[in-house]
Design a protein around this motif. Structure first.
Motif, PDB file in Angstrom:
ATOM      1  N   ALA A  73       0.824  -1.207   0.000  1.00  0.00           N
ATOM      2  CA  ALA A  73       0.000   0.000   0.000  1.00  0.00           C
ATOM      3  C   ALA A  73       0.861   1.261   0.000  1.00  0.00           C
ATOM      4  O   ALA A  73       0.501   2.270  -0.622  1.00  0.00           O
ATOM      5  CB  ALA A  73      -0.930  -0.011   1.220  1.00  0.00           C
ATOM      6  N   GLU A  74       2.022   1.205   0.669  1.00  0.00           N
ATOM      7  CA  GLU A  74       2.894   2.384   0.702  1.00  0.00           C
ATOM      8  C   GLU A  74       3.477   2.688  -0.670  1.00  0.00           C
ATOM      9  O   GLU A  74       3.701   3.853  -1.005  1.00  0.00           O
ATOM     10  CB  GLU A  74       4.022   2.180   1.710  1.00  0.00           C
ATOM     11  CG  GLU A  74       4.865   3.422   1.907  1.00  0.00           C
ATOM     12  CD  GLU A  74       5.912   3.252   2.976  1.00  0.00           C
ATOM     13  OE1 GLU A  74       6.534   4.272   3.349  1.00  0.00           O
ATOM     14  OE2 GLU A  74       6.131   2.114   3.433  1.00  0.00           O
ATOM     15  N   MET A  75       3.727   1.657  -1.498  1.00  0.00           N
ATOM     16  CA  MET A  75       4.205   1.922  -2.851  1.00  0.00           C
ATOM     17  C   MET A  75       3.184   2.750  -3.629  1.00  0.00           C
ATOM     18  O   MET A  75       3.541   3.663  -4.376  1.00  0.00           O
ATOM     19  CB  MET A  75       4.481   0.611  -3.585  1.00  0.00           C
ATOM     20  CG  MET A  75       5.563  -0.275  -2.957  1.00  0.00           C
ATOM     21  SD  MET A  75       7.187   0.478  -2.846  1.00  0.00           S
ATOM     22  CE  MET A  75       7.287   0.755  -1.062  1.00  0.00           C
ATOM     23  N   ALA A  76       1.889   2.427  -3.452  1.00  0.00           N
ATOM     24  CA  ALA A  76       0.843   3.238  -4.077  1.00  0.00           C
ATOM     25  C   ALA A  76       0.731   4.602  -3.389  1.00  0.00           C
ATOM     26  O   ALA A  76       0.438   5.608  -4.046  1.00  0.00           O
ATOM     27  CB  ALA A  76      -0.497   2.503  -4.022  1.00  0.00           C
ATOM     28  N   TRP A  77       0.955   4.653  -2.083  1.00  0.00           N
ATOM     29  CA  TRP A  77       0.916   5.916  -1.334  1.00  0.00           C
ATOM     30  C   TRP A  77       1.950   6.906  -1.856  1.00  0.00           C
ATOM     31  O   TRP A  77       1.718   8.114  -1.870  1.00  0.00           O
ATOM     32  CB  TRP A  77       1.159   5.602   0.143  1.00  0.00           C
ATOM     33  CG  TRP A  77       1.023   6.750   1.085  1.00  0.00           C
ATOM     34  CD1 TRP A  77      -0.113   7.224   1.664  1.00  0.00           C
ATOM     35  CD2 TRP A  77       2.099   7.569   1.598  1.00  0.00           C
ATOM     36  NE1 TRP A  77       0.172   8.287   2.494  1.00  0.00           N
ATOM     37  CE2 TRP A  77       1.525   8.508   2.469  1.00  0.00           C
ATOM     38  CE3 TRP A  77       3.473   7.588   1.399  1.00  0.00           C
ATOM     39  CZ2 TRP A  77       2.272   9.455   3.150  1.00  0.00           C
ATOM     40  CZ3 TRP A  77       4.237   8.534   2.065  1.00  0.00           C
ATOM     41  CH2 TRP A  77       3.639   9.459   2.941  1.00  0.00           C
ATOM     42  N   PHE A  78       3.085   6.416  -2.317  1.00  0.00           N
ATOM     43  CA  PHE A  78       4.102   7.281  -2.876  1.00  0.00           C
ATOM     44  C   PHE A  78       3.665   7.881  -4.221  1.00  0.00           C
ATOM     45  O   PHE A  78       4.045   9.004  -4.552  1.00  0.00           O
ATOM     46  CB  PHE A  78       5.408   6.508  -3.102  1.00  0.00           C
ATOM     47  CG  PHE A  78       6.229   6.305  -1.856  1.00  0.00           C
ATOM     48  CD1 PHE A  78       6.409   7.326  -0.940  1.00  0.00           C
ATOM     49  CD2 PHE A  78       6.827   5.082  -1.602  1.00  0.00           C
ATOM     50  CE1 PHE A  78       7.163   7.145   0.205  1.00  0.00           C
ATOM     51  CE2 PHE A  78       7.593   4.884  -0.461  1.00  0.00           C
ATOM     52  CZ  PHE A  78       7.760   5.908   0.445  1.00  0.00           C
ATOM     53  N   VAL A  79       2.895   7.135  -5.007  1.00  0.00           N
ATOM     54  CA  VAL A  79       2.678   7.491  -6.414  1.00  0.00           C
ATOM     55  C   VAL A  79       1.303   8.087  -6.673  1.00  0.00           C
ATOM     56  O   VAL A  79       1.176   9.213  -7.173  1.00  0.00           O
ATOM     57  CB  VAL A  79       2.900   6.253  -7.319  1.00  0.00           C
ATOM     58  CG1 VAL A  79       2.539   6.577  -8.769  1.00  0.00           C
ATOM     59  CG2 VAL A  79       4.336   5.776  -7.213  1.00  0.00           C
ATOM     60  N   THR A  80       0.254   7.343  -6.370  1.00  0.00           N
ATOM     61  CA  THR A  80      -1.069   7.680  -6.903  1.00  0.00           C
ATOM     62  C   THR A  80      -1.681   8.973  -6.352  1.00  0.00           C
ATOM     63  O   THR A  80      -2.437   9.626  -7.096  1.00  0.00           O
ATOM     64  CB  THR A  80      -2.038   6.519  -6.668  1.00  0.00           C
ATOM     65  OG1 THR A  80      -2.059   6.165  -5.274  1.00  0.00           O
ATOM     66  CG2 THR A  80      -1.596   5.289  -7.463  1.00  0.00           C
ATOM     67  N   PRO A  81      -1.427   9.421  -5.100  1.00  0.00           N
ATOM     68  CA  PRO A  81      -2.061  10.673  -4.662  1.00  0.00           C
ATOM     69  C   PRO A  81      -1.670  11.890  -5.491  1.00  0.00           C
ATOM     70  O   PRO A  81      -2.426  12.868  -5.520  1.00  0.00           O
ATOM     71  CB  PRO A  81      -1.572  10.813  -3.205  1.00  0.00           C
ATOM     72  CG  PRO A  81      -1.303   9.426  -2.768  1.00  0.00           C
ATOM     73  CD  PRO A  81      -0.743   8.748  -3.971  1.00  0.00           C
TER      74      PRO A  81
END
Length: 387
Positions: free
Chosen positions: A323-331
């Motif tokens: 989830a943190e990998m997406a937290w870095f990118v998608t927001p």
């Protein structure tokens, strides 16, 4: 032929006549995984369009990259910490070395990223820089060359530090201090540049040199937690049970500390504050609280480590780090953190393609072909089957 062997042959022949039996055949699993992964990516692109597909693919690909790139420094440090013991490497260290075989897979699946760059990075739409170096750096060709250079160095390090399969401990040789320092130094430089180039650059508001170290700490936490879940227990007369909770807790504490330091140092900057603000919201705060609870739980369980406790914590760490990998990118693209259906499809697609590409790429690179044999493998397999 015994009765059991005839029965197995009959079941195999019957299964080969059905579609499920055909694709569940171990020899065809890579092809089935590759086709399923390609279908998931095609579905994500068709349902959500290129604009939403691009950040989802980058976040999913970063999860794949984290496994070999995060396993590399952990494998080096665990072996150097245990170098004075004249015995075979543990199952955890062997599994970490096995994750290095995913580096060429990550390199191959990075090919779409230069083509998706106009939908990912603000510098592709910015005016031409004033200096010649900046104009070359922030160009499509320069970005592609840097990406190629990163993976040439990473694959070279993976080949250098992955022990060849089946070699005894004495013949394979250990990692000496000089190679360990050189490998960690090169990986730190490459990882910092790659993290800033590929992940931090999706948001033109925020720039911090410490972000590379923060991303690499998250990669290593994900890789170690995944290795703990995959690795069998250390069983056999020549094996020594390793405490796997302590290195996981240390990496989680390092990652949490880097997060805290970066937030405290840059929180007063309006650009950094807006970067963190986009990653707030209920889902973002929930992820932060859950990650903090995992850090505290892992630190507390180092007082009474155990195999089941360690695997329990590692499973939640894998979920939180994915989830943190997406937290870095998608927001940076949707204004807040949330896991979308396109993110799930992209992650499933990248996982399927990686499972399909890993076997042929291992055959092309014999140095990454198989993990080394270690005493007690058969006993460990029987132990797991009994459980």
């Amino acid at each position: 032929m015994s009765v059991d062997e005839r029965g197995a042959a009959a079941r195999k022949a019957l299964g080969a006549k059905t579609a499920s039996g055909y694709f569940l055949d171990p020899a065809r699993r890579p092809l089935a995984a590759f086709l399923a992964g390609g279908a998931c990516l095609a579905l994500a692109l068709w349902l959500h369009g290129p604009a939403r597909f691009a950040p989802s693919y980058l976040a999913a690909w970063t999860c794949l990259l984290a496994l070999p790139a995060g396993a590399l420094p952990v494998a080096i440090m665990i072996e150097r910490a245990d170098a004075w013991r004249p015995q075979p490497e543990t199952a955890l260290l062997e599994t970490l070395r096995g994750l290095l075989a995913l580096m060429p897979v990550a390199a191959l699946l990075a090919l779409p990223i230069p083509f998706l760059a106009p939908r990912l990075y603000p510098w592709t739409q910015a005016p031409a820089p004033d200096t010649a170096f900046a104009a070359l750096w922030f160009s499509g060709a320069g970005f592609a060359v840097r990406l190629l250079l990163y993976f040439v160095l990473w694959i070279g390090l993976a080949l250098l530090f992955a022990r060849r399969g089946g070699e005894p401990w004495g013949k394979a040789g250990r990692i000496d201090d000089g190679r360990a320092v050189l490998g960690l130094g090169v990986h730190t430089v490459v990882g910092t540049l790659a993290a800033c180039d590929l992940v931090m650059a999706v948001d033109g508001r925020f720039h911090a040199a410490a972000f590379g170290l923060l991303a690499m700490a998250a990669w290593s936490s994900l890789a170690l937690a995944a290795a703990i879940l995959i690795a069998p227990p250390d069983i056999g007369p020549a094996r020594r049970r390793h405490d796997r909770m302590t290195p996981l807790a240390v990496l989680l504490l390092v990652s949490a500390g880097l997060h805290a330091v970066q937030f405290l140092m840059l929180g007063s900057d309006p650009a950094a504050a807006s970067w963190y603000g986009a990653r707030g919201g209920p889902a973002g705060r929930g992820l932060v609280l859950a990650s903090g609870a995992l850090v505290a739980l892992a630190a507390a369980l180092t007082l009474r480590p155990g195999e089941n406790r360690t695997r329990f914590v590692a499973a939640f760490v894998v979920a939180a780090q994915l989830a943190e990998m997406a937290w870095f990118v998608t927001p940076s693209f949707v204004g807040s953190f949330r896991i979308r259906f396109s993110d799930v499809l992209a992650l499933a697609g990248v996982a399927g393609l990686a499972a399909g590409l890993a076997p042929p790429l291992r055959r092309l690179l014999p140095g990454l072909a198989a993990p080394p044999a270690w005493p007690g493998r058969e006993a460990a397999a029987r132990f797991i089957e009994r459980r």
